[in-house]
Design a protein around this motif. Structure first.
Motif, PDB file in Angstrom:
ATOM      1  N   PRO A 298       0.826  -1.205   0.000  1.00 53.25           N
ATOM      2  CA  PRO A 298       0.000   0.000   0.000  1.00 53.25           C
ATOM      3  C   PRO A 298       0.864   1.260   0.000  1.00 53.25           C
ATOM      4  O   PRO A 298       1.991   1.239   0.492  1.00 53.25           O
ATOM      5  CB  PRO A 298      -0.803  -0.112   1.284  1.00 53.25           C
ATOM      6  CG  PRO A 298      -0.086  -1.064   2.156  1.00 53.25           C
ATOM      7  CD  PRO A 298       0.765  -1.930   1.286  1.00 53.25           C
ATOM      8  N   ALA A 299       0.324   2.302  -0.576  1.00 55.78           N
ATOM      9  CA  ALA A 299       1.008   3.593  -0.572  1.00 55.78           C
ATOM     10  C   ALA A 299      -0.052   4.673  -0.442  1.00 55.78           C
ATOM     11  O   ALA A 299      -1.211   4.450  -0.763  1.00 55.78           O
ATOM     12  CB  ALA A 299       1.788   3.772  -1.869  1.00 55.78           C
ATOM     13  N   ASP A 300       0.350   5.828   0.076  1.00 58.42           N
ATOM     14  CA  ASP A 300      -0.561   6.971   0.121  1.00 58.42           C
ATOM     15  C   ASP A 300      -0.403   7.753  -1.170  1.00 58.42           C
ATOM     16  O   ASP A 300       0.724   8.083  -1.564  1.00 58.42           O
ATOM     17  CB  ASP A 300      -0.227   7.871   1.317  1.00 58.42           C
ATOM     18  CG  ASP A 300      -0.619   7.231   2.645  1.00 58.42           C
ATOM     19  OD1 ASP A 300      -1.154   6.114   2.629  1.00 58.42           O
ATOM     20  OD2 ASP A 300      -0.386   7.850   3.697  1.00 58.42           O
ATOM     21  N   ARG A 301      -1.502   8.023  -1.830  1.00 59.55           N
ATOM     22  CA  ARG A 301      -1.468   8.727  -3.107  1.00 59.55           C
ATOM     23  C   ARG A 301      -2.476   9.871  -3.107  1.00 59.55           C
ATOM     24  O   ARG A 301      -3.531   9.774  -2.493  1.00 59.55           O
ATOM     25  CB  ARG A 301      -1.839   7.778  -4.254  1.00 59.55           C
ATOM     26  CG  ARG A 301      -0.819   6.687  -4.502  1.00 59.55           C
ATOM     27  CD  ARG A 301       0.346   7.230  -5.302  1.00 59.55           C
ATOM     28  NE  ARG A 301       1.284   6.193  -5.662  1.00 59.55           N
ATOM     29  CZ  ARG A 301       2.398   5.903  -4.995  1.00 59.55           C
ATOM     30  NH1 ARG A 301       2.699   6.569  -3.893  1.00 59.55           N
ATOM     31  NH2 ARG A 301       3.200   4.943  -5.404  1.00 59.55           N
TER      32      ARG A 301
ATOM     33  N   GLU B  43       0.350   9.368  -8.973  1.00 59.55           N
ATOM     34  CA  GLU B  43       1.384   8.357  -9.253  1.00 59.55           C
ATOM     35  C   GLU B  43       0.693   7.008  -9.241  1.00 59.55           C
ATOM     36  O   GLU B  43      -0.283   6.810  -8.512  1.00 59.55           O
ATOM     37  CB  GLU B  43       2.408   8.297  -8.111  1.00 59.55           C
ATOM     38  CG  GLU B  43       3.355   9.419  -7.946  1.00 59.55           C
ATOM     39  CD  GLU B  43       4.157   9.229  -6.652  1.00 59.55           C
ATOM     40  OE1 GLU B  43       5.038   8.360  -6.617  1.00 59.55           O
ATOM     41  OE2 GLU B  43       3.849   9.926  -5.682  1.00 59.55           O
TER      42      GLU B  43
ATOM     43  N   ARG C  64     -10.388   9.449   1.097  1.00 70.10           N
ATOM     44  CA  ARG C  64     -10.848  10.634   1.830  1.00 70.10           C
ATOM     45  C   ARG C  64     -10.570  11.882   1.014  1.00 70.10           C
ATOM     46  O   ARG C  64      -9.799  11.842   0.052  1.00 70.10           O
ATOM     47  CB  ARG C  64     -10.165  10.729   3.195  1.00 70.10           C
ATOM     48  CG  ARG C  64      -8.654  10.892   3.121  1.00 70.10           C
ATOM     49  CD  ARG C  64      -8.009  10.742   4.489  1.00 70.10           C
ATOM     50  NE  ARG C  64      -8.383  11.806   5.392  1.00 70.10           N
ATOM     51  CZ  ARG C  64      -7.765  12.995   5.465  1.00 70.10           C
ATOM     52  NH1 ARG C  64      -6.713  13.268   4.689  1.00 70.10           N
ATOM     53  NH2 ARG C  64      -8.154  13.911   6.297  1.00 70.10           N
TER      54      ARG C  64
ATOM     55  N   ARG D 137      -5.192   5.532   0.298  1.00 68.44           N
ATOM     56  CA  ARG D 137      -4.168   4.595   0.788  1.00 68.44           C
ATOM     57  C   ARG D 137      -4.528   3.207   0.274  1.00 68.44           C
ATOM     58  O   ARG D 137      -5.630   2.719   0.532  1.00 68.44           O
ATOM     59  CB  ARG D 137      -4.112   4.584   2.310  1.00 68.44           C
ATOM     60  CG  ARG D 137      -3.222   3.460   2.862  1.00 68.44           C
ATOM     61  CD  ARG D 137      -2.997   3.578   4.360  1.00 68.44           C
ATOM     62  NE  ARG D 137      -2.314   4.826   4.662  1.00 68.44           N
ATOM     63  CZ  ARG D 137      -2.120   5.303   5.892  1.00 68.44           C
ATOM     64  NH1 ARG D 137      -2.571   4.611   6.933  1.00 68.44           N
ATOM     65  NH2 ARG D 137      -1.491   6.437   6.088  1.00 68.44           N
TER      66      ARG D 137
END
Lengths: 265, 308
Positions: A11-14, A37, A51, A100
């Protein structure tokens, strides 16, 4: 088979931008998000915490299963049930979002060639991606249950996405009268795998498929979540094999892992 | 290696940190393989989940409710127990390559001492013990250790005797006077105080006409509590010589700077990581920017600068 299916991508925050937000019936929304990205490719059943960007109220991302997952574009289907989803539903194209994901374990590639998908209303969301990901390699039948009158725009939308989907409604106004579990039990049998997503009472009932010779039943659970990555333990559930985190040990579980051994005749 | 400059290096309560940003207890997985990409950047140290002597399943029922700009949680210290932590989890946790702060919770002083004994047997380095005094003291009818001076004194003294490493005390904001309780911890031999923990609150499910949480009360965190935590840090920093670590509601880089200017030597971030895993890195950039702007060379120069 798609070897990436079911495996957790990191997982990554984008940051993302809302491309469209369409009403699908009274309280349901279909949205698309363009990411700044690319994320790891997500499998059906994996989810993102979504969100509005830079906003502290509502604070938490809402866990939404991605219905379509591309490198930089994601689509979601959700029901407006509270402050967070109301806020997401009120956003207009161009609005900035934070996401996320992909979080959790999705559905692993089916072992056999016949797959039955059983959804209660918005539980159809993770299956929309599955149908397109599996393509013609697997014989897929989808069964949907809705309350009835008033859900026409939603069922029409689902029929458009999954041609041939079997409809069931509590009031009999859409498709068969009855619940999707009963309908699915007429279809299961040896050699057919079953995936379920919807209210927990419905998922529990799906254990009856074992009586019909079904060997594999997978269910996707839903819980309130905090971090989405296995840290806060807000989404823990008690299972016969101990405490499990819906966000990283699931949300897709083997039916037996959650509900124990099924009763057999 | 920290991508940030030496200006952020600091020593807090006996622990050398590359940056003054610590991941608070209870919010992040102890397996770094689960951390979102880039989330270690800017992290100076990481706290374990609250560990207890025996494994705990935690609380049944609803565990999290969102509030206005905040979150109520009632997890109930779910953890695999300190033996499992030392045998299994600590090695993975150490892969983060950051100082490990071990947070411990306890119901009795015997539990506390036994838990510390297990930690002393660890082959891997534990940089500091963080004593969670917001848990209930069962020998005093379940009253929180950290809201009664004698209770707090007995707990910190027991921990101090049992543990010869670095000891931090994470104070309860429910304490009648944060300053006095920080001073008390200092007097009992703590190397630093963490100020503080979640604020007790509650939520009612109006449809069911019942409290949301089985335990009725739950801990409030998130941006909603930041001004309360800032005030508590200000009070504590005015009362003690040992370092104060600011914890509570930090959600923006500017919040961390404010905490440090109020007197915190380092900060812990928790709930905000639910929504921004890159906050530690953003905080570091903000601190470096502010140092440059003010012509200062080290984050230590910022500590308590708003008190002049």
């Amino acid at each position: 088979m798609d070897s990436g299916m079911g495996k957790p991508g990191s997982p990554a925050d984008r940051k993302g931008s809302l491309v469209f937000s369409r009403k699908v019936g009274e309280n349901c929304r279909h949205i698309a998000v363009e990411l700044s990205e690319a994320t790891a490719p997500s499998a059906p059943g994996q989810f993102f915490l979504v969100r509005e960007w830079g906003v502290f109220d509502p604070l938490l991302g809402r866990p939404l299963a991605s219905t379509v997952s591309g490198n930089c574009r994601l689509e979601f289907l959700f029901q407006v049930t509270g402050r967070g989803t109301s806020r997401l539903a009120s956003l207009t194209p161009g609005a900035a979002l934070e996401l996320r994901g992909p979080c959790g374990n999705g559905f692993p590639a089916p072992v056999g060639e016949k797959l039955l998908l059983v959804a209660g209303t918005l539980g159809i969301a993770p299956f929309l991606g599955a149908v397109s990901a599996l393509g013609e390699k697997v014989d897929v039948t989808a069964v949907l249950g809705v309350p009835g009158r008033g859900w026409e725009p939603f069922t029409e939308w689902c029929e458009d996405k999954i041609p041939g989907i079997r409809l069931n409604s509590d009031d009999g106004s859409l498709g068969r009268r009855g619940d999707p579990v009963e309908d699915s039990l007429t279809l299961v049998g040896p050699g057919r795998e079953l995936w379920g997503c919807g209210p927990e009472a419905m998922l529990r009932e799906l254990g009856r498929a074992y009586e019909k010779g079904c060997e594999k039943v997978l269910v996707s659970l839903e819980r309130r979540m905090g971090c989405g990555i296995g840290g806060c333990l807000s989404c823990s559930i008690t299972t016969p094999s101990g405490m499990k985190r819906v966000c990283v040990d699931g949300p897709v579980f083997d039916w037996r892992e959650v509900f124990g051994e099924p009763l057999r005749n | 290696m920290s991508p940030f400059g030496t200006s952020l290096r600091t020593e807090v309560g006996g622990v050398d940190l590359d940056t003054p940003v610590i991941v608070a207890s209870g919010v992040w997985p102890m397996d770094p393989a689960l951390w979102p990409e880039g989330s270690l950047d800017g992290v100076g140290a990481v706290c374990s989940k609250g560990l207890t002597l025996k494994p705990r399943d935690g609380n049944p029922g609803c565990r999290i409710v969102e509030t206005y700009s905040g979150v109520l949680n009632s997890i109930g210290l779910q953890n695999s127990g300190v033996d499992h932590f030392v045998a299994q989890e600590l090695s993975a946790f150490s892969f983060a390559g950051r100082p490990i702060i071990v947070n411990i919770a306890f119901e009795t002083l015997d539990d506390l001492v036994e838990t510390v004994e297990v930690l002393k047997g660890s082959a891997l380095k534990i940089s500091a013990l963080e004593l969670n005094v917001s848990c209930p003291n069962v020998t005093r009818g379940g009253m929180t250790w950290g809201i009664h001076p004698e209770s707090l004194e007995s707990a910190v003294t027991a921990a101090r005797r049992a543990w010869n490493g670095i000891l931090w005390v994470k104070l309860s904001p429910q304490a009648p006077s944060v300053g006095e309780f920080a001073e008390l911890s200092q007097g009992c031999g703590a190397e630093a105080v963490v100020v503080g923990n979640t604020w007790l609150g509650m939520a009612i499910d109006n449809e069911r006409e019942r409290p949301f949480f089985e335990n009725v009360f739950a801990g409030l965190s998130g941006p909603a509590v930041f001004p309360l935590a800032l005030r508590a840090v200000w009070e504590a920093a005015g009362a003690v010589e040992i370092p104060v670590i600011g914890c509570g509601g930090i959600s923006r880089p500017q919040d961390a700077l404010s905490m440090i200017l109020a007197g915190a030597s380092a900060v812990e971030v928790g709930t905000a990581l639910f929504v921004d895993s890159r906050l530690p890195a953003s905080i570091c950039r903000e601190l470096e920017r502010h140092l440059r702007e003010k012509g200062l060379s080290s984050v230590g120069d910022l500590v308590g600068r708003a008190r002049r």
